[in-house]
Design a protein around this motif. Structure first.
Motif, PDB file in Angstrom:
ATOM      1  N   ASP A  24      -8.146  89.761 -19.508  1.00 22.12           N
ATOM      2  CA  ASP A  24      -7.038  90.652 -19.834  1.00 22.12           C
ATOM      3  C   ASP A  24      -5.713  89.912 -19.674  1.00 22.12           C
ATOM      4  N   GLY A  25      -5.485  88.894 -20.523  1.00 26.59           N
ATOM      5  CA  GLY A  25      -4.188  88.245 -20.482  1.00 26.59           C
ATOM      6  C   GLY A  25      -4.141  86.737 -20.624  1.00 26.59           C
ATOM      7  N   PRO A  26      -5.116  85.980 -20.105  1.00 32.69           N
ATOM      8  CA  PRO A  26      -5.006  84.524 -20.177  1.00 32.69           C
ATOM      9  C   PRO A  26      -5.095  83.988 -21.606  1.00 32.69           C
ATOM     10  N   ARG A  27      -4.696  82.734 -21.758  1.00 31.95           N
ATOM     11  CA  ARG A  27      -4.961  81.991 -22.991  1.00 31.95           C
ATOM     12  C   ARG A  27      -5.945  80.876 -22.653  1.00 31.95           C
ATOM     13  N   ILE A  28      -7.066  80.849 -23.367  1.00 29.06           N
ATOM     14  CA  ILE A  28      -8.072  79.813 -23.170  1.00 29.06           C
ATOM     15  C   ILE A  28      -8.145  78.968 -24.432  1.00 29.06           C
ATOM     16  N   THR A  29      -7.998  77.657 -24.274  1.00 28.55           N
ATOM     17  CA  THR A  29      -8.127  76.728 -25.389  1.00 28.55           C
ATOM     18  C   THR A  29      -9.310  75.811 -25.133  1.00 28.55           C
ATOM     19  N   VAL A  30     -10.212  75.742 -26.100  1.00 29.96           N
ATOM     20  CA  VAL A  30     -11.407  74.896 -25.981  1.00 29.96           C
ATOM     21  C   VAL A  30     -11.249  73.708 -26.922  1.00 29.96           C
ATOM     22  N   CYS A  31     -11.199  72.517 -26.356  1.00 28.11           N
ATOM     23  CA  CYS A  31     -11.109  71.291 -27.152  1.00 28.11           C
ATOM     24  C   CYS A  31     -12.519  70.801 -27.447  1.00 28.11           C
ATOM     25  N   GLY A  32     -13.206  71.540 -28.296  1.00 29.89           N
ATOM     26  CA  GLY A  32     -14.598  71.266 -28.608  1.00 29.89           C
ATOM     27  C   GLY A  32     -15.274  72.541 -29.081  1.00 29.89           C
ATOM     28  N   ASN A  33     -16.591  72.594 -28.936  1.00 33.05           N
ATOM     29  CA  ASN A  33     -17.364  73.763 -29.344  1.00 33.05           C
ATOM     30  C   ASN A  33     -17.544  74.728 -28.181  1.00 33.05           C
ATOM     31  N   ALA A  34     -17.960  75.955 -28.501  1.00 35.47           N
ATOM     32  CA  ALA A  34     -18.255  76.959 -27.482  1.00 35.47           C
ATOM     33  C   ALA A  34     -19.599  77.605 -27.799  1.00 35.47           C
ATOM     34  N   GLN A  35     -20.240  78.176 -26.792  1.00 35.16           N
ATOM     35  CA  GLN A  35     -21.544  78.784 -26.964  1.00 35.16           C
ATOM     36  C   GLN A  35     -21.413  80.273 -27.282  1.00 35.16           C
ATOM     37  N   ASP A  36     -22.392  81.076 -26.910  1.00 32.43           N
ATOM     38  CA  ASP A  36     -22.464  82.475 -27.349  1.00 32.43           C
ATOM     39  C   ASP A  36     -21.554  83.393 -26.529  1.00 32.43           C
ATOM     40  N   GLY A  37     -21.163  84.505 -27.165  1.00 30.90           N
ATOM     41  CA  GLY A  37     -20.497  85.589 -26.450  1.00 30.90           C
ATOM     42  C   GLY A  37     -19.052  85.347 -26.088  1.00 30.90           C
ATOM     43  N   CYS A  38     -18.357  84.454 -26.788  1.00 33.75           N
ATOM     44  CA  CYS A  38     -16.935  84.235 -26.485  1.00 33.75           C
ATOM     45  C   CYS A  38     -16.157  85.534 -26.661  1.00 33.75           C
ATOM     46  N   GLY A  39     -15.348  85.882 -25.683  1.00 30.38           N
ATOM     47  CA  GLY A  39     -14.525  87.079 -25.785  1.00 30.38           C
ATOM     48  C   GLY A  39     -15.290  88.376 -25.658  1.00 30.38           C
ATOM     49  N   ASN A  40     -16.441  88.341 -25.023  1.00 28.75           N
ATOM     50  CA  ASN A  40     -17.251  89.539 -24.807  1.00 28.75           C
ATOM     51  C   ASN A  40     -16.423  90.621 -24.105  1.00 28.75           C
ATOM     52  N   THR A  41     -16.178  91.726 -24.809  1.00 30.59           N
ATOM     53  CA  THR A  41     -15.453  92.877 -24.263  1.00 30.59           C
ATOM     54  C   THR A  41     -14.083  92.495 -23.714  1.00 30.59           C
ATOM     55  N   MET A  42     -13.453  91.489 -24.284  1.00 29.31           N
ATOM     56  CA  MET A  42     -12.116  91.113 -23.822  1.00 29.31           C
ATOM     57  C   MET A  42     -11.126  92.227 -24.148  1.00 29.31           C
TER      58      MET A  42
END
Length: 256
Positions: free
Chosen positions: A76-94
């Motif tokens: 509820d508020g942060p900024r996340i930056t991924v310098c690469g790939n990500a797996q399943d469920g990113c932002g689940n119920t954000m």
């Protein structure tokens, strides 16, 4: 936490996550944020789950590596930056905040998201945007630079989902099937071509009006700012609007 290497300078905390168990890493991340840190850099991330889960501070988290499932869940508020790939469920119920992925993402990106924005530079897996929802001024946004696998926008109840297909070429066709199955809210903007038989039966197709173009310009410009693309060139492409033909497609199943 003796095997977690931390470095702090100019209000930035750097954490080496190599070989660190996910719970230990998240405990260390929360400790840094609770001490007033405004930016955390995580290095050597290899599949650790739940990074950023339930965080409600305006902190910036930069990840070098591949985070595991449920990145930014319930946040509820942060900024996340991924310098690469990500797996399943990113932002689940954000609920709010921003997730920027400079690569590919797995399945169920934006699962039940109720706010915030997610930007994926490349492709996503199955069921992206499943059951996204909105309430009053809360409206989640998911922008995908590449293409998606089947069941995109499944059971979608609200929000904005944009599929740009930048890797398909001029006349390329998206391959996803069952797009919008069970959709009963929100809107999907799709750049490129798709056959009607690939859509759920609940989905209608329309051209863009002035408001649609405003929405697209706003979110595509932000996506381009993160990904290095030219927003003007993207917006020159052919877009269609996918919308729910019925607001309660399964209501009759539960009515007495």
């Amino acid at each position: 936490m003796s095997n977690i290497i931390k470095e702090k300078s100019n209000s930035i905390v750097k954490i080496d996550a190599g070989g660190v168990y996910y719970k230990q890493l998240n405990d260390s991340l929360r400790e840094a944020i609770s001490n007033g840190t405004r930016k955390v850099e995580l290095y050597n991330v290899y599949g650790q789950r739940y990074i950023g889960t339930d965080l409600d501070k305006p902190v910036e988290i930069e990840i070098f590596g591949t985070p595991g499932n449920d990145l930014g869940a319930f946040m509820d508020g942060p900024r996340i930056t991924v310098c690469g790939n990500a797996q399943d469920g990113c932002g689940n119920t954000m609920n709010d905040g921003e997730i920027i992925i400079h690569g590919h993402a797995g399945d169920t990106v934006g699962l039940s998201a109720r706010g915030g924005r997610i930007f994926v530079r490349e492709d996503v897996g199955y069921r992206a945007g499943i059951h996204m929802k909105e309430y009053r001024d809360k409206k989640p946004v998911l922008v995908i630079g590449g293409t998606a696998q089947d069941f995109l926008g499944e059971y979608m109840a609200g929000g904005v989902l944009i599929l740009l297909g930048l890797n398909l070429g001029e006349d390329g066709c998206h391959k996803a099937k069952f797009v919008g199955t069970g959709m009963h809210g929100g809107v999907i903007y799709l750049r490129g071509n798709i056959e009607e038989h690939q859509l759920g039966r609940e989905v209608g197709i329309a051209g863009l009006d002035e408001n649609d173009r405003y929405i697209l310009e706003q979110h595509v410009t932000e996506f381009a700012g993160h990904s290095g693309h030219d927003a003007g060139e993207i917006l020159k492409g052919r877009f269609i609007k996918l919308f729910p033909r019925w607001l309660r497609p399964y209501g009759r199943l539960y009515a007495y």
